[in-house]
Design a protein around this motif. Structure first.
Motif, PDB file in Angstrom:
ATOM      1  N   GLN A 152      -0.217   4.852   3.777  1.00  0.00           N
ATOM      2  CA  GLN A 152      -0.726   5.031   5.134  1.00  0.00           C
ATOM      3  C   GLN A 152      -0.072   6.226   5.799  1.00  0.00           C
ATOM      4  N   ASP A 179      -6.071  11.614  11.015  1.00  0.00           N
ATOM      5  CA  ASP A 179      -5.656  10.772  12.141  1.00  0.00           C
ATOM      6  C   ASP A 179      -6.510  11.055  13.371  1.00  0.00           C
ATOM      7  N   GLY A 230      -1.318   5.057  10.810  1.00  0.00           N
ATOM      8  CA  GLY A 230      -2.007   3.931  10.187  1.00  0.00           C
ATOM      9  C   GLY A 230      -3.321   4.248   9.501  1.00  0.00           C
ATOM     10  N   THR A 231      -3.655   5.514   9.318  1.00  0.00           N
ATOM     11  CA  THR A 231      -4.856   5.871   8.563  1.00  0.00           C
ATOM     12  C   THR A 231      -4.597   5.638   7.075  1.00  0.00           C
ATOM     13  N   PRO A 232      -5.481   4.914   6.366  1.00  0.00           N
ATOM     14  CA  PRO A 232      -5.248   4.670   4.941  1.00  0.00           C
ATOM     15  C   PRO A 232      -5.353   5.950   4.127  1.00  0.00           C
ATOM     16  N   LYS A 276       2.652  -0.524   9.046  1.00  0.00           N
ATOM     17  CA  LYS A 276       1.940  -1.783   8.832  1.00  0.00           C
ATOM     18  C   LYS A 276       2.168  -2.229   7.387  1.00  0.00           C
ATOM     19  N   GLU A 334      -7.896  -3.311   6.632  1.00  0.00           N
ATOM     20  CA  GLU A 334      -8.559  -2.400   7.564  1.00  0.00           C
ATOM     21  C   GLU A 334      -9.426  -1.380   6.827  1.00  0.00           C
ATOM     22  N   ALA A 335      -9.055  -1.067   5.584  1.00  0.00           N
ATOM     23  CA  ALA A 335      -9.839  -0.117   4.794  1.00  0.00           C
ATOM     24  C   ALA A 335     -11.017  -0.780   4.091  1.00  0.00           C
ATOM     25  N   THR A 389      -2.273  -5.240   5.435  1.00  0.00           N
ATOM     26  CA  THR A 389      -3.026  -4.915   6.645  1.00  0.00           C
ATOM     27  C   THR A 389      -3.828  -3.630   6.464  1.00  0.00           C
ATOM     28  N   ILE A 390      -3.179  -2.605   5.878  1.00  0.00           N
ATOM     29  CA  ILE A 390      -3.868  -1.340   5.626  1.00  0.00           C
ATOM     30  C   ILE A 390      -5.068  -1.556   4.718  1.00  0.00           C
ATOM     31  N   ILE A 398       1.137  -3.270   3.671  1.00  0.00           N
ATOM     32  CA  ILE A 398       0.076  -2.694   2.853  1.00  0.00           C
ATOM     33  C   ILE A 398      -1.139  -3.627   2.812  1.00  0.00           C
TER      34      ILE A 398
END
Length: 559
Positions: A262, A84, A266-268, A20, A28-29, A24-25, A22
């Motif tokens: 990430q 994750d 997709g986990t920050p 994704k 989301e965070a 977007t990450i 950065i």
């Protein structure tokens, strides 16, 4: 339960992942756009001063391991896979990891971003230079060295004794030839001749300060407290005496912002700071951990090597200075490593040996005892390899059940977050339970008592032997009123003792402290034991021999 062998290397798996942006990450965070400073499409620095004020403090999960072996335990891989898995279970999770040092990347490890389908990305950029943080730390450290020698050259108003300068230059590479050097040769215009030497950058006090400072002002104040040497009258000389703390913090101000990346899923992840755990305190930056705690409900972090090194320092140094406690601890173990601790050589690890696994469990048991001594209950992550047999796994599960130890089989290398669900569920159970965390010693205790507490409670040794030099250092520390600082033991990672060849759970040994170095800026006393080096050397066959680029300029050979 067999584990498939991927035909792909870690680098190939990482290169095929769809990342994704950065932005977007960050969104989301919960990181606002004005706090994001992108370094390309997939990396960014975070300006923490532009984050909204928050009273939230997410829970901290510390991942540590049994005593490491050449077989590899996969601690970073489990850290990423666990995060994750927690995300898959609907928990708002963020990772906080250390930055890789080029020394071990080019030396023995070849990479430090996890493995298989449990990796942080972009792995090749993180492993090679990243966003320039370690270079900034190298520059700040060596700028101080240059300013010290310039002061000597231009009259030495502070009356610094060139024979008693303790500050060394650094390089982010394993280079044994630079451990001891002579500088200033060539005549009066070339400076004042004296002996000097290099440490690896991650052993620099600047790195330790960088990872324990809570703000730029705190960073500046800590830099000012660094002791660089002593006068002819044996009085301590600090950076504040030289008046260069402002210049040093200026060199570090951009690097001090945590780095956002990430995982494959997709986990920050915040990756920031990278002190070694055998020669420093082995934890990522406090500002990154605290930032993650404000943004996420659960922060998964790791500390270097076994629980006797990274976890001990996380508890006694980082958590103490950061004013928080770990809410759960994961101890990573493998059948392969347990067999080595049970006496099996590396070239025979593929053969089933239930007795060796049983014999090696003493090492795991000691690490569990250590975590429990801090008032925290651990869960064992049994990181699965294809060579593990059912009988070998069964003996571990039976032992854990008999000793009332939580355990979960993990397969995150092959399956990513899905392979860490069982572990995540055990961790969530721990997070719902109270703990009684407390450091193992009071900083007000005498220095020798604090060292002895670590040796006896963490290593399982009888006590401490101080060399003549260490006793002199101890007297100097006490005379200057520095004895109230916590202890940072510099010890081999391979053994509870100071002899790397003694595996398992040795008994009846003593630890020899040969030198004690005050690190006033970092806020701890470094105790050198055994043959531990602050500038490692490269192995006979370094990982660098496998590294290259292809015709398109893509990295080759990074794991």
């Amino acid at each position: 339960m067999t584990k498939k062998v991927s035909p792909l290397t870690d680098l190939q798996i990482a290169s095929q992942a769809t990342m994704k942006s950065i932005w977007t990450i960050a969104k989301e965070a919960g990181i606002p756009e004005e706090a994001v400073e992108p370094y390309g499409r997939f990396k960014a620095k975070i300006d923490v001063t532009k984050l909204a004020e928050s009273s939230k403090d997410g829970k901290v999960v510390l991942v540590t391991a049994i005593s490491p072996t050449p077989a590899g335990e996969g601690k970073s891989t489990v850290t990423v896979g666990l995060a994750d898995a927690l995300s898959k279970l609907g928990e708002k999770t963020m990772i906080a990891l250390r930055e890789p040092s080029l020394g071990p990347v080019m030396g023995m490890k070849g990479g430090a971003t996890g493995g298989g389908y449990a990796q942080v990305l972009p792995m090749e950029e993180i492993n090679l230079h990243f966003n320039g943080d370690i270079h900034a730390i190298t520059t700040a450290n060596n700028a101080l060295s240059a300013l010290i020698d310039n002061h000597l050259h231009h009259g030495n108003v502070l009356r610094i004794d060139p024979r008693r300068i303790t500050w060394k230059r650094v390089l982010d590479m394993n280079d044994r030839a630079l451990r001891n050097i002579t500088i200033g040769l060539g005549g009066p215009t070339q400076g004042v001749p004296r002996e000097d030497g290099f440490d690896i950058t991650v052993a620099s006090e600047v790195m330790a300060i960088f990872c324990l400072a809570t703000s730029l002002q705190d960073l500046k104040e800590r830099l000012a407290r660094i002791v660089i040497g002593y006068t002819y009258d044996k009085e301590a000389v600090t950076v504040r005496d030289l008046g260069v703390q402002g210049a040093l913090v200026l060199l570090l101000k951009e690097a001090f912002k945590p780095n956002l990346v990430q995982t494959i899923e997709g986990t920050p992840a915040l990756i920031h700071g990278g002190p070694f755990a055998n020669i420093a305190h082995g934890c990522n930056s406090l500002i990154a951990t605290n930032t993650a705690r404000k943004l996420a409900d659960i922060v998964v972090t790791e500390a270097g090597f076994g629980a006797d090194l990274g976890a001990e320092k996380f508890m006694n140094i980082k958590a103490r200075q950061g004013g928080f406690s770990p809410d759960a601890v994961v101890i990573v173990a493998t059948v392969r490593a347990l067999k080595m601790h049970g006496g099996v050589p590396k070239n025979q690890l593929a053969e089933e040996n239930v007795q060796a696994v049983t014999d090696g469990l003493v090492n795991l048991a000691k690490h569990i005892d250590t975590i429990r001594a801090f008032g925290v209950q651990p869960v064992v992550a049994l990181n699965k390899f294809i060579t593990d047999t059912g009988a070998e796994l069964e003996v571990i599960f039976e032992w854990c059940e008999e000793n009332e130890i939580r355990v979960a089989l993990t397969d995150v290398w092959e399956r990513g977050g899905d392979g860490g669900i069982a572990l995540a569920q055990e961790v969530l159970k721990l997070l719902d339970e109270p703990n009684n965390f407390a450091p193992l010693y009071d900083v007000e205790q005498p220095v020798s008592d604090k060292i002895t507490a670590i040796v006896q409670k963490v290593y399982g040794g009888l006590g401490v032997v101080f060399t003549e030099q260490a006793l002199k250092d101890l007297k100097n520390i006490e005379n200057n009123g520095w004895g109230i600082l916590p202890i940072c033991m510099a010890k081999t990672q391979y053994s509870f003792s100071d002899d790397p060849k003694i595996l398992g759970r040795p008994e009846g040994f003593t630890i020899t402290v040969r030198k004690i170095i005050p690190k006033l800026g970092a806020g701890f006393l470094v105790c050198l034991t055994g043959d531990i080096m602050t500038m490692p050397g490269l192995p006979k066959t370094p990982a660098a021999l496998q590294m290259d680029i292809d015709l398109q300029g893509n990295a080759v050979g990074l794991m």
